[in-house]
Design a protein around this motif. Sequence first.
Motif, PDB file in Angstrom:
ATOM      1  N   PRO A 174      14.877 -33.910  -6.804  1.00 35.11           N
ATOM      2  CA  PRO A 174      13.764 -33.469  -5.786  1.00 35.11           C
ATOM      3  C   PRO A 174      12.181 -33.315  -6.321  1.00 35.11           C
ATOM      4  N   SER A 175      11.239 -33.448  -5.432  1.00 35.23           N
ATOM      5  CA  SER A 175       9.759 -33.529  -6.086  1.00 35.23           C
ATOM      6  C   SER A 175       9.577 -32.065  -5.947  1.00 35.23           C
ATOM      7  N   PRO A 176       8.418 -32.040  -6.653  1.00 32.15           N
ATOM      8  CA  PRO A 176       7.951 -30.344  -6.801  1.00 32.15           C
ATOM      9  C   PRO A 176       7.508 -29.976  -5.279  1.00 32.15           C
ATOM     10  N   LEU A 177       7.741 -28.575  -5.382  1.00 34.35           N
ATOM     11  CA  LEU A 177       7.376 -28.004  -4.106  1.00 34.35           C
ATOM     12  C   LEU A 177       5.717 -28.101  -3.823  1.00 34.35           C
ATOM     13  N   ASN A 178       5.448 -28.333  -2.611  1.00 37.38           N
ATOM     14  CA  ASN A 178       3.975 -28.071  -2.377  1.00 37.38           C
ATOM     15  C   ASN A 178       3.549 -26.579  -2.055  1.00 37.38           C
ATOM     16  N   ASP A 179       2.371 -26.477  -1.926  1.00 33.56           N
ATOM     17  CA  ASP A 179       1.909 -25.277  -1.671  1.00 33.56           C
ATOM     18  C   ASP A 179       2.285 -24.434  -0.640  1.00 33.56           C
ATOM     19  N   LYS A 180       2.451 -25.522   0.744  1.00 29.73           N
ATOM     20  CA  LYS A 180       3.127 -24.642   1.927  1.00 29.73           C
ATOM     21  C   LYS A 180       4.393 -24.434   1.586  1.00 29.73           C
ATOM     22  N   GLU A 181       5.310 -25.283   0.957  1.00 27.88           N
ATOM     23  CA  GLU A 181       6.717 -24.923   0.691  1.00 27.88           C
ATOM     24  C   GLU A 181       6.838 -23.673  -0.002  1.00 27.88           C
ATOM     25  N   ARG A 182       5.981 -23.538  -1.275  1.00 29.92           N
ATOM     26  CA  ARG A 182       6.107 -22.243  -1.980  1.00 29.92           C
ATOM     27  C   ARG A 182       5.795 -20.962  -1.222  1.00 29.92           C
ATOM     28  N   LEU A 183       4.811 -20.980  -0.331  1.00 29.04           N
ATOM     29  CA  LEU A 183       4.484 -19.779   0.530  1.00 29.04           C
ATOM     30  C   LEU A 183       5.564 -19.514   1.612  1.00 29.04           C
ATOM     31  N   MET A 184       6.051 -20.786   2.181  1.00 29.56           N
ATOM     32  CA  MET A 184       7.202 -20.459   3.069  1.00 29.56           C
ATOM     33  C   MET A 184       8.386 -19.653   2.524  1.00 29.56           C
ATOM     34  N   ILE A 185       8.739 -20.348   1.239  1.00 23.45           N
ATOM     35  CA  ILE A 185       9.801 -19.779   0.500  1.00 23.45           C
ATOM     36  C   ILE A 185       9.535 -18.245  -0.027  1.00 23.45           C
ATOM     37  N   GLN A 186       8.392 -18.007  -0.370  1.00 17.85           N
ATOM     38  CA  GLN A 186       7.897 -16.598  -0.678  1.00 17.85           C
ATOM     39  C   GLN A 186       8.089 -15.817   0.397  1.00 17.85           C
ATOM     40  N   ASP A 187       7.426 -16.295   1.555  1.00 18.86           N
ATOM     41  CA  ASP A 187       7.246 -15.178   2.766  1.00 18.86           C
ATOM     42  C   ASP A 187       8.644 -15.187   3.312  1.00 18.86           C
ATOM     43  N   SER A 188       9.663 -16.014   3.300  1.00 17.05           N
ATOM     44  CA  SER A 188      10.949 -15.778   3.850  1.00 17.05           C
ATOM     45  C   SER A 188      11.670 -14.811   2.898  1.00 17.05           C
ATOM     46  N   TRP A 189      11.681 -14.998   1.750  1.00 12.27           N
ATOM     47  CA  TRP A 189      12.187 -14.302   0.561  1.00 12.27           C
ATOM     48  C   TRP A 189      11.879 -12.799   0.584  1.00 12.27           C
ATOM     49  N   SER A 190      10.860 -12.707   0.873  1.00 11.36           N
ATOM     50  CA  SER A 190      10.325 -10.807   0.928  1.00 11.36           C
ATOM     51  C   SER A 190      11.022 -10.258   1.964  1.00 11.36           C
ATOM     52  N   LYS A 191      11.446 -10.998   3.121  1.00  7.48           N
ATOM     53  CA  LYS A 191      12.194 -10.606   4.148  1.00  7.48           C
ATOM     54  C   LYS A 191      13.729 -10.325   3.894  1.00  7.48           C
ATOM     55  N   VAL A 192      14.259 -11.458   3.261  1.00  3.50           N
ATOM     56  CA  VAL A 192      15.538 -11.456   3.083  1.00  3.50           C
ATOM     57  C   VAL A 192      15.585 -10.399   1.899  1.00  3.50           C
ATOM     58  N   TYR A 193      14.912 -10.307   0.684  1.00  4.49           N
ATOM     59  CA  TYR A 193      15.121  -9.653  -0.451  1.00  4.49           C
ATOM     60  C   TYR A 193      14.702  -8.040   0.089  1.00  4.49           C
ATOM     61  N   GLU A 194      14.260  -7.516   1.197  1.00  8.19           N
ATOM     62  CA  GLU A 194      14.491  -6.231   1.659  1.00  8.19           C
ATOM     63  C   GLU A 194      15.843  -5.840   1.964  1.00  8.19           C
ATOM     64  N   HIS A 195      16.710  -6.862   2.067  1.00  2.00           N
ATOM     65  CA  HIS A 195      18.110  -6.515   2.335  1.00  2.00           C
ATOM     66  C   HIS A 195      18.938  -7.161   1.162  1.00  2.00           C
ATOM     67  N   CYS A 196      18.521  -7.170  -0.127  1.00  2.00           N
ATOM     68  CA  CYS A 196      19.039  -7.647  -1.284  1.00  2.00           C
ATOM     69  C   CYS A 196      20.309  -7.483  -1.489  1.00  2.00           C
ATOM     70  N   ASP A 197      20.940  -6.141  -1.486  1.00  2.00           N
ATOM     71  CA  ASP A 197      22.263  -6.062  -1.640  1.00  2.00           C
ATOM     72  C   ASP A 197      23.395  -6.508  -0.711  1.00  2.00           C
ATOM     73  N   ASP A 198      22.797  -6.346   0.696  1.00  2.00           N
ATOM     74  CA  ASP A 198      23.651  -7.057   1.557  1.00  2.00           C
ATOM     75  C   ASP A 198      23.806  -8.289   1.687  1.00  2.00           C
ATOM     76  N   ALA A 199      22.684  -8.964   1.529  1.00  2.00           N
ATOM     77  CA  ALA A 199      22.599 -10.622   1.703  1.00  2.00           C
ATOM     78  C   ALA A 199      23.315 -11.149   0.208  1.00  2.00           C
ATOM     79  N   GLY A 200      23.295 -10.256  -0.840  1.00  2.00           N
ATOM     80  CA  GLY A 200      23.691 -11.047  -2.058  1.00  2.00           C
ATOM     81  C   GLY A 200      25.264 -10.720  -2.018  1.00  2.00           C
ATOM     82  N   VAL A 201      25.805  -9.700  -1.288  1.00  2.00           N
ATOM     83  CA  VAL A 201      27.274  -9.564  -1.403  1.00  2.00           C
ATOM     84  C   VAL A 201      27.654 -10.507  -0.187  1.00  2.00           C
TER      85      VAL A 201
END
Length: 189
Positions: free
Chosen positions: A26-53
């Motif tokens: 893979p090529s390195p992530l660009n700025d837009k991709e990094r922001l999309m990942i971080q934004d989406s992850w903030s919403k997923v991580y609110e449900h950390c335990d359930d998502a991990g399980v």
Amino acid sequence: MQQLASKKEKEKMERMQGEVDLLEQPSPLNDKERLMIQDSWSKVYEHCDDAGVAILVRLFVNFPSSKQFFSQFKQIEEPEELERSAQLRRHARRVMNAINTLVENLDNPDTMASVLQQVGKAHALRHKVEPVYFKILSGVILEVLAEVFPEVVTAEVGAAWTKLLATVYSRIKTVYEEVGWPKLSTSTG
């Protein structure tokens, strides 16, 4: 080394790896991709335990051979019982926290490399986990995130996550090679 459970499971593993295989180098992530990942992850991580399980239960149900590395719950067959396992919940939390550390440090390649070095060494040397399971786990993570968080993990966001997880797998595989992992398969990894 323990073998995969069945031909059917191996075929399923190969299908799950498809998306990650597309980005073997893979090529390195660009700025837009990094922001999309971080934004989406903030919403997923609110449900950390359930998502991990959900991720680990899906991994163990779809790929039962992956349970062989977990003495505490490798005999558990029923998904509901896996969900209730305190050991599985603790491991799910560790997985989610490791992903969180990576996501928080997308702009810090040294920290990312350090985390992946620790994870790779521990899983290769202490736990003796075949590296292909990281590729399989990547596919499961993508699948669960897209299903459980469809409003967050759109096709574009999923593509960024695919790129990140392919990078993670590539770096983990490199760590395995560095520590002399003897069973690196050229056909699956």
